[in-house]
Design an enzyme around this catalytic site. Structure first.
Site, PDB file in Angstrom:
ATOM      1  N   HIS A   1       5.658  12.184   4.927  1.00 49.59           N
ATOM      2  CA  HIS A   1       4.674  11.741   3.935  1.00 49.59           C
ATOM      3  C   HIS A   1       4.702  10.218   3.789  1.00 49.59           C
ATOM      4  O   HIS A   1       3.663   9.554   3.816  1.00 49.59           O
ATOM      5  CB  HIS A   1       4.996  12.428   2.601  1.00 49.59           C
ATOM      6  CG  HIS A   1       4.109  12.038   1.463  1.00 49.59           C
ATOM      7  ND1 HIS A   1       3.296  12.939   0.825  1.00 49.59           N
ATOM      8  CD2 HIS A   1       3.899  10.851   0.829  1.00 49.59           C
ATOM      9  CE1 HIS A   1       2.629  12.322  -0.144  1.00 49.59           C
ATOM     10  NE2 HIS A   1       2.995  11.056  -0.171  1.00 49.59           N
ATOM     11  N   GLU A   2       5.906   9.672   3.672  1.00 55.56           N
ATOM     12  CA  GLU A   2       6.035   8.224   3.507  1.00 55.56           C
ATOM     13  C   GLU A   2       5.669   7.468   4.785  1.00 55.56           C
ATOM     14  O   GLU A   2       5.083   6.381   4.729  1.00 55.56           O
ATOM     15  CB  GLU A   2       7.467   7.868   3.084  1.00 55.56           C
ATOM     16  CG  GLU A   2       7.870   8.418   1.733  1.00 55.56           C
ATOM     17  CD  GLU A   2       6.928   7.987   0.631  1.00 55.56           C
ATOM     18  OE1 GLU A   2       6.378   6.878   0.705  1.00 55.56           O
ATOM     19  OE2 GLU A   2       6.723   8.778  -0.304  1.00 55.56           O
TER      20      GLU A   2
ATOM     21  N   HIS B   1       2.030   6.717   4.895  1.00 51.65           N
ATOM     22  CA  HIS B   1       1.678   5.488   4.172  1.00 51.65           C
ATOM     23  C   HIS B   1       2.043   4.258   5.000  1.00 51.65           C
ATOM     24  O   HIS B   1       1.278   3.280   5.066  1.00 51.65           O
ATOM     25  CB  HIS B   1       2.420   5.424   2.832  1.00 51.65           C
ATOM     26  CG  HIS B   1       1.969   6.434   1.824  1.00 51.65           C
ATOM     27  ND1 HIS B   1       0.670   6.527   1.381  1.00 51.65           N
ATOM     28  CD2 HIS B   1       2.666   7.390   1.154  1.00 51.65           C
ATOM     29  CE1 HIS B   1       0.579   7.502   0.486  1.00 51.65           C
ATOM     30  NE2 HIS B   1       1.775   8.031   0.331  1.00 51.65           N
TER      31      HIS B   1
END
Length: 480
Positions: A163-164, A167
């Protein structure tokens, strides 16, 4: 919980060690920080004993004219600060502690990934809770259920890392530097150092994280299909699917510091044309969301709406639910407040300009007595001394704190070269620097004073780190 560090997220300090001559802490544009220019004449102690006070900014005189220059008139009656008297403040601001990222796990895409100590606490908690659930579903596992639970905890945080990384990849694609990724108590943080330039990029940057969590949930669902239910692989895949759905849904809630809050910020920014308006709207929605979590989560758990019967939710479970809700609410509320604070910082950062904060300086040769150098500076209306060679090339900067430490009666016998700090490449700053670029440049080379030069290489003056701190604090105190 994911808190990407882009728009308005708090930032850590640098990972560089403090150098011996580091002065007051240069503010990080992603934290809180400090400065104000003071442009009065350097005076001998006998001329004034007034307390320090800020003065108007320099208008652009060079440091090299040999002719005496009349000192400027101060803006206020008490504006008589002198180089001989200023020096380090009696209570200097504390140095920002160097950030402790935790255990370095690797550098995907060149970005360091750290596991914070708090992760081990939550991993143990997940292992314990999930192990209790496995005991009901797969009682034949016995004590081995905790090994399975630990594997689940690691796999879950691997999903958070993906998920990170979503980003991070999006930020790097938009040429936004990413300082680090940190896995911690309630998820992860991608520390993106600059704000997206457009609301569209801001929206994409925020949305890719929950999108990847949804994709992972879908992949785990597909992987479940050929697996027999009620087995260890089946239970693990089901747990990872559900946990990624929860991560995606939670982060899509429309309040800062969550990804959904950043998406809301982008929408309001697009409508109003002002990023600050988007931050204010999303931050207040975030605060309202924190209150809802604090009150609503325990009520939902007690009502049985989250899957368990109301009879089961008594005693210690009730306390744990309330504690979890309080922690989540505190994180969201604090993150929303930090977002507002960082937005105000970014709004005022352009006010910090090297040209306006620079002190006028006079050039002196290495063997010039301190008393003579102070006299020349006083006549020229300057507040800094630059040591030059016979050709006028700057060699070093006379440190303000060192001047204060020399008693008046010894100043005729002390050469300025003994009080100076050699000028390194990092201590030469362009007069055109402003905002984040200025703070980043100063933070890269910690020092008390910097030589400010024009694009042509001519000396413009001397920039004091203390002045930058004061101007920063003054800018932050102004209302948005």
């Amino acid at each position: 919980m994911d808190e990407s560090g882009g728009s308005g997220q708090p930032r850590s300090g640098t990972d560089r060690p403090t150098e011996p001559h580091a002065g007051p802490t240069i503010p990080d544009p992603h934290e809180n920080g400090s400065p104000a220019a003071d442009d009065n004449a350097v005076q001998d102690p006998s001329t004034s004993d007034s307390p320090p006070a800020p003065a108007e900014a320099d208008t652009g005189e060079r440091a090299d004219p040999p002719q005496p220059e009349a000192p400027r008139e101060p803006d206020t009656a008490d504006d008589h600060r002198t180089l001989a008297h200023s020096g380090p403040p009696k209570n200097p601001p504390p140095q920002s502690p160097q950030p402790r990222g935790g255990l370095l796990m690797g550098r995907p895409f060149g970005v360091p990934v750290y596991v914070a100590p708090s992760w081990f606490l939550v991993a143990a908690l997940i292992t314990w809770v999930f192990g209790g659930q496995l005991d009901r579903v797969l009682p034949e596992l016995g004590a081995a259920r905790y090994l399975v639970s630990l594997f689940f905890a690691v796999a879950f945080y691997a999903s958070v890392l993906v998920h990170e990384l979503a980003h991070t990849v999006a930020a790097l694609r938009f040429k936004l530097p990413v300082r680090r990724i940190q896995l911690q108590f309630f998820g992860g943080v991608s520390e993106i150092e600059k704000e997206a330039e457009t609301p569209g990029r801001e929206f994409v940057l925020a949305f890719v994280g929950p999108l990847l969590s949804l994709v992972l949930a879908g992949l785990f669902y597909v992987a479940m299909q050929p697996v027999e239910p009620g087995t260890v692989p089946g239970v693990l895949l089901a747990g990872l699917m559900v946990s990624n759905l929860i991560v995606a849904a939670f982060n899509l809630l429309p309040g800062l510091p969550l990804d959904g809050g950043r998406m809301l910020r982008a929408v309001v920014w697009k409508i109003t044309g002002r990023p600050m308006s988007g931050t204010i709207a999303a931050a207040w929605v975030g605060r309202a969301l924190a209150v809802c979590v604090l009150i609503g989560l325990p009520l939902l758990t007690q009502s049985g709406a989250l899957g368990s019967s109301a009879e089961d939710n008594v005693g210690m479970d009730t306390v744990m639910d309330a504690l979890l809700a309080a922690i989540l609410a505190a994180i969201i509320w604090t993150g929303a407040g930090n977002s507002l604070r960082m937005a105000r910082l970014r709004e005022h950062l352009p006010d910090l300009r090297a040209r306006t904060l620079t002190r006028r300086a006079v050039p002196v040769e290495t063997d010039t007595p301190l008393s003579e150098a102070l006299r020349r500076a006083n006549d020229a209306g300057a507040r800094a001394l630059v040591v030059v060679d016979a050709e006028g090339t700057p060699l070093s900067l006379v440190r303000e704190a060192a001047i204060v430490g020399v008693p008046e009666h010894r100043r005729p016998w002390v050469a300025v070269s003994g009080l100076a700090q050699d000028i390194t490449d990092g201590m030469r700053v362009s007069a055109e620097l402003a905002g984040e670029d200025l703070l980043d440049t100063l933070r890269a080379t910690p020092a008390t004073e910097y030589l400010v030069v024009e694009e042509t290489g001519e000396i413009y003056g001397v920039l004091s780190a203390a002045d930058v701190e004061r101007a920063f604090v003054k800018a932050m105190a102004r209302p948005s």
